[in-house]
Design an enzyme around this catalytic site. Structure first.
Site, short mmCIF file in Angstrom:
data_model
loop_
_atom_site.label_atom_id
_atom_site.label_comp_id
_atom_site.label_asym_id
_atom_site.label_seq_id
_atom_site.Cartn_x
_atom_site.Cartn_y
_atom_site.Cartn_z
CB CYS A 38 -6.49 3.35 -3.22
SG CYS A 38 -7.20 2.69 -4.75
CG ASP A 64 -2.17 0.82 1.07
OD1 ASP A 64 -2.13 1.82 0.33
OD2 ASP A 64 -3.19 0.48 1.69
N1 COA Z 1 -0.83 -9.30 -13.32
C1 COA Z 1 -0.24 -8.90 -14.47
N2 COA Z 1 -0.90 -8.58 -15.57
C2 COA Z 1 -2.24 -8.67 -15.53
C3 COA Z 1 -2.92 -9.08 -14.38
C4 COA Z 1 -2.17 -9.40 -13.23
N3 COA Z 1 -2.76 -9.77 -12.11
N4 COA Z 1 -4.24 -9.07 -14.66
C5 COA Z 1 -4.38 -8.69 -15.93
N5 COA Z 1 -3.17 -8.43 -16.46
C6 COA Z 1 -2.88 -7.97 -17.83
C7 COA Z 1 -3.53 -8.82 -18.87
O1 COA Z 1 -2.71 -9.91 -19.19
C8 COA Z 1 -3.64 -7.85 -20.03
O2 COA Z 1 -2.36 -7.67 -20.62
P1 COA Z 1 -2.17 -7.26 -22.16
O3 COA Z 1 -2.81 -5.91 -22.32
O4 COA Z 1 -0.69 -7.24 -22.32
O5 COA Z 1 -2.88 -8.33 -22.91
C9 COA Z 1 -3.97 -6.54 -19.34
O6 COA Z 1 -3.46 -6.67 -18.01
C10 COA Z 1 -5.46 -6.29 -19.29
O7 COA Z 1 -6.12 -7.43 -18.72
P2 COA Z 1 -7.65 -7.39 -18.27
O8 COA Z 1 -7.98 -8.71 -17.66
O9 COA Z 1 -8.50 -6.90 -19.40
O10 COA Z 1 -7.57 -6.34 -17.10
P3 COA Z 1 -8.26 -4.92 -16.95
O11 COA Z 1 -7.59 -3.93 -17.81
O12 COA Z 1 -9.74 -5.07 -17.06
O13 COA Z 1 -7.87 -4.62 -15.42
C11 COA Z 1 -7.22 -5.56 -13.31
C12 COA Z 1 -8.29 -5.46 -14.39
C13 COA Z 1 -7.89 -6.15 -12.10
C14 COA Z 1 -6.12 -6.47 -13.81
C15 COA Z 1 -6.65 -4.14 -13.01
O14 COA Z 1 -7.69 -3.23 -12.86
C16 COA Z 1 -5.80 -4.13 -11.76
O15 COA Z 1 -4.72 -4.71 -11.76
N6 COA Z 1 -6.26 -3.46 -10.70
C17 COA Z 1 -5.55 -3.41 -9.43
C18 COA Z 1 -5.45 -2.00 -8.95
C19 COA Z 1 -4.75 -1.93 -7.62
O16 COA Z 1 -3.80 -2.63 -7.35
N7 COA Z 1 -5.24 -1.03 -6.76
C20 COA Z 1 -4.66 -0.78 -5.48
C21 COA Z 1 -4.75 -1.89 -4.51
S1 COA Z 1 -6.38 -2.16 -3.91
ZN ZN Z 2 -5.08 0.99 1.84
#
Ligand code: COA
Ligand code: ZN
Length: 315
Positions: free
Chosen positions: A244, A18
């Site tokens: 965040c 975080d």
């Molecule tokens: N680790 C690495 N890459 C990831 C991944 C992961 N856990 N999840 C998805 N990806 C990659 C996919 O392979 C894809 O890659 P590409 O563009 O090279 O093909 C790309 O990310 C998009 O994948 P998709 O499943 O469509 O994801 P999205 O764009 O809809 O995003 C999350 C969804 C959940 C992956 C993203 O919003 C995220 O990582 N959020 C976390 C935010 C965070 O950490 N917030 C703070 C903590 S609470």
């Molecule tokens: Zn937090």
């Protein structure tokens, strides 16, 4: 519920996750590893050491794999990884994380902003992660966080019933650990006491974590309210780093050394070495390129006394 008010309070250190996720200045992998190795010698039993999320969403933590593979594992320390989906869980298990922390917001709007999906899609993915963990090559624990549990920067008030129901769903899915997170510091002590009491009817205190941000200055007040209501495990970040990036106005977690200092002064054991913690916290401004918000690292401990000024002797 045990109401012994000197029972240990468990601090889960979350600065490497975080804390660093919102930092603009890139922190080198070796510096992240050194920070975690330093924290591993301070007495923590739990450290959230990184996340395995999309590198586009959180570029600051894109090296989670190298970090988990590079750290020296302290004996008796659980290294937690935050994961949003199955891909993250696969990466975390490949990097030998001891525990996965799944995250979904109580607020649909914040979940869409943070995870780019509905709460229903998040939960469906968690079901797949539970299956994956059951087939993991080593024992992996599971925790799931209810983010924005005490308020959402987009939706405002969050219905307590919804938070309780999400905690119940997590448990029914086979996820033992539950975290209630106040993502943008909107909680107040009375609300915290109420919600903790309700969730402790479903979740043993040993499995419940409270995650507070000090965005509105109520962080430690909320800790005390939760502790008095029976909660025993708390997230905190060295120096008060954190926030965040997908929540407007987010700012730091409660500060670990401020929390440990409060506990020490009140006679609540944490097992964490405050002096080491302060020394480590004082290295943070150089690491992240700015001052940090923690108070005790600046002020010193109560017992770090100062020589009286010379003129006092003459009075
Ligand atoms: N680790 C690495 N890459 C990831 C991944 C992961 N856990 N999840 C998805 N990806 C990659 C996919 O392979 C894809 O890659 P590409 O563009 O090279 O093909 C790309 O990310 C998009 O994948 P998709 O499943 O469509 O994801 P999205 O764009 O809809 O995003 C999350 C969804 C959940 C992956 C993203 O919003 C995220 O990582 N959020 C976390 C935010 C965070 O950490 N917030 C703070 C903590 S609470
Ligand atoms: Zn937090």
């Amino acid at each position: 519920m045990n109401r012994d008010h000197n029972e240990p309070l468990i601090v889960q250190e979350v600065a490497p996750r975080d804390g660093l996720q919102i930092e603009k200045q890139w922190v080198e992998t070796e510096d992240k590893i050194a920070l975690i190795d330093g924290l591993s010698t301070c007495g923590f039993t739990r450290i959230e050491a990184g996340s395995f999320v999309s590198p586009k969403a959180i570029p600051a933590l894109r090296d989670g794999d190298a970090v988990f593979n590079g750290i020296r594992r302290g004996q008796g320390v659980t290294y937690v990884a935050l994961v949003p989906n199955v891909k993250g869980a696969q990466r975390a298990i490949a990097a030998s994380a001891d525990e996965l922390n799944l995250v979904m917001s109580a607020s649909q709007t914040h979940n869409r902003a943070n995870m780019r999906m509905s709460c229903e899609s998040s939960l469906a993915g968690f079901g797949d992660v539970v299956q994956l963990v059951r087939n993991a090559p080593y024992p992996v624990s599971l925790n799931a966080t209810v983010a924005t549990a005490f308020g959402c920067p987009f939706e405002g008030r969050i219905d307590e019933e919804r938070v309780v129901s999400i905690a119940r769903t997590y448990r029914e899915m086979g996820i033992a650990g539950i975290t209630l997170a106040d993502t943008t510091g909107m909680a107040n002590p009375r609300q915290v006491a109420r919600l903790v009491a309700r969730v402790l009817e479903l979740v043993p205190a040993a499995d419940l974590t409270l995650h507070f941000h000090n965005t509105r200055g109520l962080g430690l007040a909320n800790v005390l309210a939760a502790y008095d209501a029976g909660a025993r495990r708390f997230d905190a970040a060295l120096g008060g780093l954190g926030g965040c990036p997908f929540a407007p106005g987010a700012s730091g977690n409660i500060c670990t050394e401020d929390l440990v200092n409060m506990c020490e002064e009140m006679g609540i054991p944490t097992g964490v070495d405050l002096q080491k913690l302060i020394a480590l916290s004082r290295t943070l401004p150089a690491l992240v390129g700015h001052e940090v918000s923690g108070q005790v690292a600046k002020a010193g401990r109560n017992c770090d006394l100062h020589p009286a000024p010379e003129y006092v002797r003459t009075i």
